[in-house]
Design an enzyme around this catalytic site. Structure first.
Site, mmCIF file in Angstrom:
data_model
loop_
_atom_site.group_PDB
_atom_site.id
_atom_site.type_symbol
_atom_site.label_atom_id
_atom_site.label_comp_id
_atom_site.label_asym_id
_atom_site.label_seq_id
_atom_site.Cartn_x
_atom_site.Cartn_y
_atom_site.Cartn_z
ATOM 1 C CB CYS A 80 21.980 44.767 14.241
ATOM 2 S SG CYS A 80 23.423 44.622 13.176
ATOM 3 C CB CYS A 91 21.550 42.000 11.807
ATOM 4 S SG CYS A 91 22.968 41.983 12.934
#
Length: 129
Positions: free
Chosen positions: A46, A49
């Site tokens: 991600c 992230c």
């Protein structure tokens, strides 16, 4: 002062939160950080992230509070993208994006790119009066 725990997947998350005592006097606040599974490189699949993680880690290293910070790996991209992903459907989490940081048993949360902003982290970790 900050205790960090790492949980992998929904089952580990379920077991952990089942043992959190709500509203106990003198209990440490629990902050839960939901992120995508790490690839062999050590970074999440991600992108948001990956952007948020160093900001959050640096913030936690400077934080002078007694808290429990729980890092929760929500799984790989396929697991997360499934509309039936339990992190999406659980009424306690209601995740729409990752990363998401939640003050457990409270209403405060940061989602997506908000997690990489120090001023918003400050607001999330402020003591309630």
């Amino acid at each position: 002062m900050v205790t960090i725990l790492e949980l992998h997947g929904y089952e580990e998350f379920q077991k952990y939160v089942a043992n959190i005592e709500p509203n106990q006097p003198n209990s440490r606040p629990v902050v839960v950080y939901f992120s995508g599974e790490k690839l062999p490189s050590g970074e999440s699949w991600c992108i948001d992230c990956v952007e948020a993680e160093p900001v959050v880690k640096a913030y936690l290293n400077e934080l002078k509070k007694e808290i429990t910070f729980v890092y929760v790996d929500v799984g790989n991209r396929e697991t997360w993208k499934d509309k039936a992903c339990p992190f999406r459907t659980d009424s306690r989490t209601k995740l729409m994006v990752i990363p998401t940081i939640i003050l457990w048993n409270g209403v405060r949360r940061l989602e997506g790119s908000q997690c990489a902003k120090r001023d918003l982290l400050n607001m999330l970790f402020e003591d309630e009066d």
